[in-house]
Design a protein around this motif. Structure first.
Motif, PDB file in Angstrom:
ATOM      1  N   TRP A  32     -16.525  45.234 -15.607  1.00  0.00           N
ATOM      2  CA  TRP A  32     -17.493  44.514 -16.445  1.00  0.00           C
ATOM      3  C   TRP A  32     -17.626  45.155 -17.820  1.00  0.00           C
ATOM      4  N   MET A  33     -17.297  46.440 -17.936  1.00  0.00           N
ATOM      5  CA  MET A  33     -17.204  47.046 -19.264  1.00  0.00           C
ATOM      6  C   MET A  33     -16.055  46.415 -20.040  1.00  0.00           C
ATOM      7  N   TRP A  34     -14.931  46.183 -19.364  1.00  0.00           N
ATOM      8  CA  TRP A  34     -13.797  45.527 -20.022  1.00  0.00           C
ATOM      9  C   TRP A  34     -14.165  44.116 -20.468  1.00  0.00           C
ATOM     10  N   VAL A  35     -14.836  43.385 -19.578  1.00  0.00           N
ATOM     11  CA  VAL A  35     -15.240  42.014 -19.915  1.00  0.00           C
ATOM     12  C   VAL A  35     -16.158  42.022 -21.131  1.00  0.00           C
ATOM     13  N   MET A  36     -17.101  42.981 -21.161  1.00  0.00           N
ATOM     14  CA  MET A  36     -18.036  43.064 -22.279  1.00  0.00           C
ATOM     15  C   MET A  36     -17.310  43.345 -23.591  1.00  0.00           C
ATOM     16  N   ALA A  37     -16.265  44.169 -23.530  1.00  0.00           N
ATOM     17  CA  ALA A  37     -15.496  44.462 -24.734  1.00  0.00           C
ATOM     18  C   ALA A  37     -14.762  43.222 -25.230  1.00  0.00           C
ATOM     19  N   LEU A  38     -14.152  42.479 -24.323  1.00  0.00           N
ATOM     20  CA  LEU A  38     -13.403  41.278 -24.714  1.00  0.00           C
ATOM     21  C   LEU A  38     -14.320  40.228 -25.331  1.00  0.00           C
ATOM     22  N   ILE A  39     -15.512  40.067 -24.752  1.00  0.00           N
ATOM     23  CA  ILE A  39     -16.469  39.101 -25.298  1.00  0.00           C
ATOM     24  C   ILE A  39     -17.109  39.632 -26.580  1.00  0.00           C
ATOM     25  N   ILE A  95     -22.017  46.115 -18.007  1.00  0.00           N
ATOM     26  CA  ILE A  95     -22.339  45.424 -19.258  1.00  0.00           C
ATOM     27  C   ILE A  95     -23.209  46.303 -20.155  1.00  0.00           C
ATOM     28  N   ARG A  96     -24.198  46.937 -19.565  1.00  0.00           N
ATOM     29  CA  ARG A  96     -25.116  47.740 -20.371  1.00  0.00           C
ATOM     30  C   ARG A  96     -24.415  48.949 -20.974  1.00  0.00           C
ATOM     31  N   ARG A  97     -23.619  49.671 -20.165  1.00  0.00           N
ATOM     32  CA  ARG A  97     -22.894  50.819 -20.690  1.00  0.00           C
ATOM     33  C   ARG A  97     -21.840  50.373 -21.701  1.00  0.00           C
ATOM     34  N   GLY A  98     -21.230  49.206 -21.450  1.00  0.00           N
ATOM     35  CA  GLY A  98     -20.256  48.685 -22.400  1.00  0.00           C
ATOM     36  C   GLY A  98     -20.877  48.403 -23.756  1.00  0.00           C
ATOM     37  N   MET A  99     -22.075  47.810 -23.740  1.00  0.00           N
ATOM     38  CA  MET A  99     -22.760  47.513 -25.005  1.00  0.00           C
ATOM     39  C   MET A  99     -23.156  48.784 -25.733  1.00  0.00           C
ATOM     40  N   PHE A 100     -23.651  49.775 -24.997  1.00  0.00           N
ATOM     41  CA  PHE A 100     -24.030  51.021 -25.638  1.00  0.00           C
ATOM     42  C   PHE A 100     -22.815  51.738 -26.217  1.00  0.00           C
ATOM     43  N   SER A 101     -21.682  51.583 -25.560  1.00  0.00           N
ATOM     44  CA  SER A 101     -20.487  52.286 -25.999  1.00  0.00           C
ATOM     45  C   SER A 101     -19.876  51.652 -27.244  1.00  0.00           C
ATOM     46  N   ASN A 102     -19.606  50.325 -27.189  1.00  0.00           N
ATOM     47  CA  ASN A 102     -18.875  49.719 -28.316  1.00  0.00           C
ATOM     48  C   ASN A 102     -19.780  49.109 -29.385  1.00  0.00           C
TER      49      ASN A 102
END
Length: 486
Positions: free
Chosen positions: A100-107, A271-278
């Motif tokens: 879901w981190m990958w999905v968040m990055a793609l979106i 999703i949350r960690r993905g948003m904080f990261s990128n």
């Protein structure tokens, strides 16, 4: 203190789960559909643009290039979240959180494109031939709402300039203390904090050009070290890679996870960690995007989309594979401690010391990027000469204070501040995205003719509030930077 921390966490969870995450995901999907998947279609163009070299600025000095602006934003993006944040996501959400981190990055890359292209379009001339811009600027110039820009400027300055920088300096002290066995010494934290502040002061008092020059060296260097280290771990555990990939996909969609409710934890933490990261859509990277001297706003939108992929699909994925291929015990470990354990499991104790050096470089580059986001917005709020030097001094004081104590409450407050910042930015770029898509159409039309796209405001009739993209008299099609006031 524990009660206050608990209240902040509860408020933060409700805010992100029921409001911000749906908004970020919905906006990213909308931008992806409207742009016909710009973040995927134009991936080769992103690498081409990254190599652009601008001419000398009006003052005869080298301006900030696309790559320079990319590294400023990467300096703020690539931080402890790439090491500690990914580990926390795996601890709380399992291997499926990585998917879901990958999905968040793609979106999210589509959101990054929109906000960064807008920041380039509505940038203004700064001192010494440099540029300034970001959400506060397009809120005033495109939406005509200076009050909204001021609100955003205050929130991002508090969040990045002070709170996040305190967290970074505290993290440096923590990992250095663990590595050198000096964490309990009374002198270690203040001495380390002062040393970090001195190093940071040498950079930030040099201006945006020095910031860009430092990050252009530091960010690629630290990324290569970490990626090589991770690649060695993966190669040594190559037989486990198919299992890891199966765990990531299975953990994201598995029947067992659905039945046990774990899939919800994977989605939320991923999703949350993905948003904080990128930081896609949060409104931070556009402040760096606006500094670049490029011939078309779309170029920096593409570069920042690439930045999202660099952060999540490369750096964060490497952390995930380090942990999941090494398969260290999760018992009692979370954050950077888990990543350190994974490295030591495969490579030995020496790898923990290398990670300490990597974390220092990550944190220091983040301090630089975070500081600049505050600087850009300070100049939006006021032109008084004493304010910016005062801000720089306060940032250095915050770095020292952050090294001295616990930041659990401050970190959770930062989550709330960052969420508010993202909410303001997303509500602004949703109506303004139509302009970003017009810019994209203009860019693609020029590329189809085989030329390097050049933008001037007259190419998009009806635009208002544009300062740095006017046509020079008798030289239509050539961008010149003019000052029309604020």
């Amino acid at each position: 203190m524990d009660t206050l921390d608990s209240v902040i966490v509860d408020v933060n969870d409700v805010f992100w789960t029921y409001l911000l995450i749906p908004l970020v995901v919905g906006a990213g999907l909308y931008f992806t559909l409207r742009s016909k998947g710009v973040q995927i279609r134009l991936l080769p163009e992103m690498f081409r643009v990254l190599k652009d070299r601008p001419a000398l600025g009006a003052d005869g000095k080298k301006p900030v290039s696309s790559f320079g602006a990319f590294t400023i934003s990467a300096a703020a993006r690539v931080g402890t979240g790439n090491i500690a944040g990914v580990a926390t996501a795996i601890t709380l959400g399992g291997a499926g959180a990585v998917f879901w981190m990958w999905v968040m990055a793609l979106i999210g890359a589509a959101s990054a494109f929109v906000e960064s292209a807008l920041a380039q379009l509505y940038k203004v001339r700064g001192e010494g031939g440099t540029f300034r811009g970001g959400p506060a600027y397009y809120m005033q110039r495109a939406l005509g709402k200076r009050w909204l820009g001021l609100l955003f400027a205050v929130v991002i300055t508090l969040t990045f300039g002070f709170v996040f920088n305190a967290v970074q300096s505290n993290t440096i002290v923590s990992v250095a203390g663990t590595s050198f066995g000096s964490g309990e010494e009374n002198w270690f934290a203040p001495v380390t904090g002062v040393a970090v502040a001195v190093l940071l002061g040498l950079v930030i008092f040099g201006g945006v050009r020095r910031i860009a020059s430092v990050t252009q060296l530091l960010v690629p260097f630290m990324a290569v070290i970490y990626l090589v280290l991770g690649l060695v771990v993966v190669v040594l555990n190559i037989a486990d890679v198919p299992r890891v990939l199966a765990d990531i996909v299975g953990g994201a969609f598995g029947v067992r996870e659905v039945a046990g409710g774990a899939i919800g934890a994977a989605i939320q933490n991923g999703i949350r960690r993905g948003m904080f990261s990128n930081e896609a859509g949060l409104g931070s990277a556009p402040n760096a995007s606006a500094t670049a001297n490029v011939s078309h706003p779309v170029k920096q939108g593409l570069v920042q989309s690439l930045g999202v992929f660099f952060d999540t699909l490369l750096i964060c994925s490497m952390t995930a594979f380090i942990i999941l291929t090494s398969n260290p015990s999760l018992s009692g470990r979370q954050g950077a401690d888990l990543t350190q354990s994974a490295l030591q499991t495969t490579l030995g104790d020496w790898a923990g010391h290398v990670l300490t050096a990597v974390v220092f470089m990550l944190c220091f580059s983040t301090l630089i990027g975070n500081y600049y986001y505050g600087e850009s917005n300070i100049e939006f709020m006021t032109r008084k000469r004493w304010v910016l030097p005062s801000y720089r001094v306060l940032v250095l004081v915050t770095v020292v204070l952050g090294a001295l104590g616990s930041v659990s409450v401050v970190w959770n407050l930062a989550d709330v501040f960052m969420g508010v910042m993202a909410l303001i930015n997303l509500l602004a770029i949703l109506p303004l995205s139509a302009i970003a898509f017009r810019l994209l159409s203009d860019y693609q039309a020029q590329r189809r003719t085989g030329v390097d796209p050049v933008f001037t405001a007259d190419r998009l009739p009806g635009l208002t509030g544009v300062e740095c993209w006017q046509s020079a008299p008798g030289k239509a099609g050539q961008p010149v930077e003019t000052s029309t006031g604020r």
